[in-house]
Design a protein around this motif. Structure first.
Motif: not given
Ligand code: C5P
Length: 401
Positions: A91-114
């Motif tokens: 891919a050229d880009l992953i664009l997460v929109a909307p990004a929820s607070a929960d998703f940002l938290a998971r992303l910041a911690h490098g989770r791979a739970d979905d």
């Protein structure tokens, strides 16, 4: 951005974009974003979290993207079971929109739970997020920490905007409008006409201290300069905005350096050079008190005489450097625009000067402009400042390229 304005010029032809949709009411706007991405020529794959599917059905995105929607990590176990890796790899880009607070938290911690979080972790491409949440969630210390971590990890954060929210409250946390997100993408993907160029912009007024509580300033909201910085970033440039005091938000992808006086602005500009393009939009005070009083000057019946000295002309100084950037000036005149503007362009040795009638533009959201260059004058019919800024950047890019 008003719908329709500028969007028609966005091209994402052949760009492969994974649109991630997470659980928030703004998920309904992601449907419009998906439509705009496809219209701009992108190849769009949509991945939805479980929560997102509580707001909009995958079928909506399937119809708009023309492709099956990815919803589960375990569906991805088709073929060699590595679909999530392959998909985000090319891919050229992953664009997460909307990004929820929960998703940002998971992303910041490098989770791979979905599936979506796994795609983000396994990516070898750019990642941009458009946060959307209630203003208290946006203001929470944990969200700020997560955002800081994501920025440090190279994630581009688009927005959020301020305004009325679905919960009935008003404040920061609204997702940017789909058209605004779309406009930011060519810049992020290095696909714009100023890709790889450095652009330095000055904006706003300057403030020249008389004493610790008083000063001389100009009437400038900074709106035009900020719109130009935004349009340059959208066009792919690396943008530094040297700004006098304003109450405007920094446009996405722009680095701002705050200054107060003309002298500070000059020093900041010289520090930020070299740059391929310099656009001086600031309403720099032409004069400053010869010395600022250390203590508040006492009111007196006798009146007060200020001794003023001339400020440096930042634009003229930059344009006169041995290897000057492509320098663009602004001329706000109150009469005889063409004559004054062309005279100013020649005097300051500028390849491009933007003229406007001050009484038409000051503090307003729209402007009527005329561009003056070596080939003559080019009027830009009245439009909002962001539209004008985009037109100016397009014109500048053709002159440069
Ligand atoms: O000379 P005048 O102020 O009319 O020129 C306006 C242009 O010059 C604007 O682009 C403004 O940003 C720039 N300027 C500057 N430094 C000054 C005065 C104006 O960079 N001291």
């Amino acid at each position: 951005m008003e719908s329709g304005q500028g969007i028609e010029t966005v091209s994402l032809a052949h760009k492969k974009i994974i649109l991630g949709v997470t659980g928030g009411i703004a998920a309904y706007k992601a449907a419009e974003l998906c439509r705009l991405l496809v219209k701009a020529g992108a190849i769009v794959h949509v991945a939805m979290t479980d929560a997102a599917q509580q707001f909009v059905t995958p079928l909506t995105f399937q119809a708009l993207s023309g492709r099956p929607v990815l919803t589960s990590l375990w569906d991805a176990a088709s073929g060699d079971g590595m679909a999530h890796i392959h998909l985000s790899r090319d891919a050229d880009l992953i664009l997460v929109a909307p990004a929820s607070a929960d998703f940002l938290a998971r992303l910041a911690h490098g989770r791979a739970d979905d599936l979506l979080a796994t795609l983000c972790l396994a990516r070898a491409c750019k990642l941009a997020v458009a946060p959307a949440m209630n203003r208290e969630m946006w203001a929470a210390a944990a969200t700020a920490r997560n955002l800081e971590q994501l920025r440090a990890d190279g994630v581009d954060v688009l927005g959020p905007a301020a305004g009325e929210q679905a919960c009935g409250e008003t404040g920061l946390g609204r997702m940017l409008e789909p058209a605004e997100i779309l406009a930011a993408l060519p810049g992020l993907l290095g696909a714009g006409p100023l890709a790889g160029r450095r652009v330095l912009v000055t904006a706003g007024p300057t403030f020249e201290a008389i004493d610790p509580v008083r000063g001389l300033t100009n009437r400038s909201s900074g709106k035009m300069g900020y719109a130009i910085a935004q349009a340059a970033a959208e066009a792919g440039a690396t943008v530094c905005l040297v700004s006098g005091p304003t109450c405007l938000a920094v446009p996405p992808g722009v680095r701002r350096v705050d200054v107060e006086s003309a002298a500070d602005m000059r020093d900041a500009v010289l520090r930020e050079l070299p740059s391929e393009v310099f656009i001086a939009v600031a309403a720099v005070a032409d004069y400053r008190p010869d010395a600022a009083a250390a203590q508040k000057i006492k009111k007196s019946e006798a009146g007060l005489t200020l001794n003023l000295v001339a400020n440096p002309d930042i634009l003229a100084e930059v344009a006169a450097l041995p290897e000057p950037p492509f320098s663009v000036g602004f001329a706000a005149e109150t009469e005889q625009l063409a004559a004054h503007a062309e005279a100013k362009r020649l005097k300051k040795k500028l390849p491009l000067l933007v003229g406007n009638l001050a009484q038409d533009t000051l503090g307003r959201d729209s402007a009527e402009l005329v561009l003056f260059d070596e080939r003559g004058s080019h009027p830009l019919a009245r439009a909002d400042k962001l539209t004008q800024a985009r037109r100016l950047i397009r014109h500048l890019a053709t002159l440069l390229n």
